[in-house]
Enzyme design. Structure first.
Site, PDB file in Angstrom:
ATOM      1  N   SER A 100       0.813  -1.215   0.000  1.00  0.00           N
ATOM      2  CA  SER A 100       0.000   0.000   0.000  1.00  0.00           C
ATOM      3  C   SER A 100       0.851   1.272   0.000  1.00  0.00           C
ATOM      4  O   SER A 100       1.619   1.511  -0.912  1.00  0.00           O
ATOM      5  CB  SER A 100      -0.954  -0.045   1.195  1.00  0.00           C
ATOM      6  OG  SER A 100      -1.873   0.999   1.154  1.00  0.00           O
ATOM      7  N   ASP A 256      -2.467   6.089  -3.478  1.00  0.00           N
ATOM      8  CA  ASP A 256      -1.329   5.486  -2.797  1.00  0.00           C
ATOM      9  C   ASP A 256      -0.805   4.346  -3.665  1.00  0.00           C
ATOM     10  O   ASP A 256      -1.247   4.164  -4.800  1.00  0.00           O
ATOM     11  CB  ASP A 256      -1.722   4.998  -1.394  1.00  0.00           C
ATOM     12  CG  ASP A 256      -2.780   3.917  -1.433  1.00  0.00           C
ATOM     13  OD1 ASP A 256      -3.533   3.859  -2.427  1.00  0.00           O
ATOM     14  OD2 ASP A 256      -2.850   3.117  -0.482  1.00  0.00           O
ATOM     15  N   ASP A 258      -1.070   1.145  -3.925  1.00  0.00           N
ATOM     16  CA  ASP A 258      -1.942   0.127  -4.525  1.00  0.00           C
ATOM     17  C   ASP A 258      -3.291   0.705  -4.933  1.00  0.00           C
ATOM     18  O   ASP A 258      -4.196  -0.044  -5.328  1.00  0.00           O
ATOM     19  CB  ASP A 258      -2.123  -1.069  -3.589  1.00  0.00           C
ATOM     20  CG  ASP A 258      -2.914  -0.733  -2.345  1.00  0.00           C
ATOM     21  OD1 ASP A 258      -2.937   0.446  -1.965  1.00  0.00           O
ATOM     22  OD2 ASP A 258      -3.508  -1.648  -1.748  1.00  0.00           O
ATOM     23  N   ASP A 260      -5.875   1.971  -3.416  1.00  0.00           N
ATOM     24  CA  ASP A 260      -7.154   1.696  -2.758  1.00  0.00           C
ATOM     25  C   ASP A 260      -7.618   2.897  -1.946  1.00  0.00           C
ATOM     26  O   ASP A 260      -8.601   2.805  -1.208  1.00  0.00           O
ATOM     27  CB  ASP A 260      -7.096   0.429  -1.888  1.00  0.00           C
ATOM     28  CG  ASP A 260      -6.134   0.554  -0.727  1.00  0.00           C
ATOM     29  OD1 ASP A 260      -5.410   1.554  -0.648  1.00  0.00           O
ATOM     30  OD2 ASP A 260      -6.120  -0.375   0.113  1.00  0.00           O
TER      31      ASP A 260
END
Length: 459
Positions: A100, A256, A258, A260
């Site tokens: 992340s 960010d 990833d 999400d």
């Protein structure tokens, strides 16, 4: 929480804590536990842009195929894209390789069920027991048994029963087309700056916006394997603030690693965090009669200003522990569909089963387009009370339980009693103690929060 799994999967420094050997074991155990009724489980695998992603992906695939599973690698794609494709492809499970917003040295592995939801704690604990050898029923702990089981007690098929790898070539287009289908308008006339954090959204986010008619400027969309989250993205939106003003854009969108989560920037270069995004979207949905049960789920970290703005509009609030998984649990238990975190993890459950930064950006731009208002005016519907968050790196997060730490926290709470609040908690993914304070006087708040943070800096 188990020994391996934190609040968002297994995390650690790649090739040191999260080794290829551990990834192999997670692949074997995960494929077995998630597919005990399917002899050849099909598992979607995606990753962000970290240099260690290829290494961990190879180990995971080896683990999955070694128990007879079929690995479906989709390449670099946002975490919510993996959740969507797991459902779309009717796979047995999905796996994301990402840490992340963490630095490039870290990486992580988390699983999704066939329905695209994060796994419940009980399933993660079962996977963990196999990885740690606690479920090993094999009589020969060295070489396996005559029934075709490996030394770890899991199946060890041979010949034609060994698993295979089936890459999914058009994964990105499937995800892009789906996200576009959630938007009832086009974005012609909007100029948007996208900060891809040199991560998983670097190609998907600009592509969708352009295909919907927006003029797009990109920054930090040139990943090289080592620059993910490096001074950019949703945790460092300073470059985006400058770029929005410099390019005369209507809005900036920061993801960010990833993708999400989403943090936005208005046309004046001001940050619009997850709380303000949720207020903007919730009020718009409420006005259109599209907010299920007129309810929003948020965590204890959300600003008191969000509570005031939503309650004034007659919107009910469900408050949860920190972590998008707890927001998701509250939504599923209550039957509502919208909620999220101040950090920008926002769930539109009618569209996807996990926080989705690209989807959130599309919904926010839809509100701007349908209302005809600039983002600064929409975000101003919430008055934010002064809030301060200090992250303190510690060797052992259990220091929070010491009498000295508890006394310091209680003393801080007493100073703000009736006028504000103090919330201290360990990070679920990093060796950090997070000290958050909220109150009407910024100077007083800084003094109280720093006094508590100073104590944890000794640990």
């Amino acid at each position: 929480m188990g020994k391996l799994f934190g609040t968002d999967g297994v995390r650690g420094v790649a090739n040191s804590e999260l080794t290829p050997e551990l990834a192999f074991k997670l692949g074997r155990a995960g494929a077995y536990v998630l597919s005990q009724e399917a002899p050849h489980p099909r598992i979607v695998i995606g990753k962000d842009t970290r240099i260690s992603g290829d290494m961990l992906e190879a180990a995971l695939i080896a683990g999955i195929t070694s128990v007879g599973g079929e690995a479906l690698p989709v390449g670099v794609l946002p975490t919510p894209g993996i959740a969507y494709l797991t459902r779309k492809l009717k796979a047995t499970a999905g796996v994301v390789i990402s840490a992340s917003h963490n630095p490039v040295a870290d990486n992580g592995i988390k699983f999704f069920s066939a329905s695209g939801f994060k796994l419940p704690d009980t399933v993660e604990e079962e996977i963990e027991r196999y990885v740690l050898g606690e479920n090993n029923a094999c009589p020969d702990s060295v070489g396996g048994d005559a029934e075709g089981h490996h030394a770890d007690g899991l199946p060890a098929p041979t010949g034609a029963q060994v698993g295979r790898v089936s890459p999914v070539a058009d994964a990105e287009t499937m995800f892009v087309d789906y996200l576009k289908s959630t938007v009832p308008v086009d974005f012609r006339g909007l100029k948007v700056v996208v900060d891809g954090a040199n991560g998983a959204a670097f190609r998907v986010a600009p592509r969708i916006l352009r295909e919907l008619g927006a003029e797009v400027v990109t920054i930090c969309c040139e990943p090289d394997g080592t620059n993910i989250n490096d001074g950019c993205g949703s945790t460092h939106p300073e470059k985006l603030c400058q770029a929005v003003v410099a390019h005369g854009a209507h809005v900036g969108l920061a993801h960010d690693g990833d993708a999400d989560r989403l943090i936005a920037v208005d046309e004046k270069g001001q940050i619009v965090d997850g709380d303000r995004i949720m207020v903007t979207c919730a009020l718009h949905m409420k006005a259109k009669g599209q907010l299920p049960q007129d309810t929003v789920a948020v965590t204890v970290m959300s600003n008191m200003g969000l509570h005031l703005a939503l309650k004034e509009a007659g919107i009910r609030i469900l408050e949860t522990k920190v972590g998008d998984r707890y927001v998701l649990e509250a939504l599923l238990e209550s039957g509502t569909l919208f909620g999220g975190e101040q950090s920008g993890h926002i769930l539109f459950l009618e569209h996807n089963t996990t926080g989705d930064g690209v989807l959130t950006g599309l919904q926010l731009l839809t509100v701007m387009k349908e209302s005809g208002q600039p983002l600064s005016a929409l975000a101003a519907q919430m008055r934010q009370l002064p809030q301060l968050l200090v992250n303190v790196r510690v060797k052992d997060k259990s220091c929070l339980d010491t009498p000295e730490a508890q006394a310091a926290v209680e003393a801080g709470k007493a100073k703000l009693e009736g006028r504000g609040r103090i919330l201290v908690r360990p990070s679920g993914t990093e060796p950090l103690i997070r000290v958050m304070g909220e109150g009407p006087d910024a100077e007083e708040l800084k003094q109280v929060v720093e006094e508590i943070a100073d104590l944890f800096r000794r640990f």
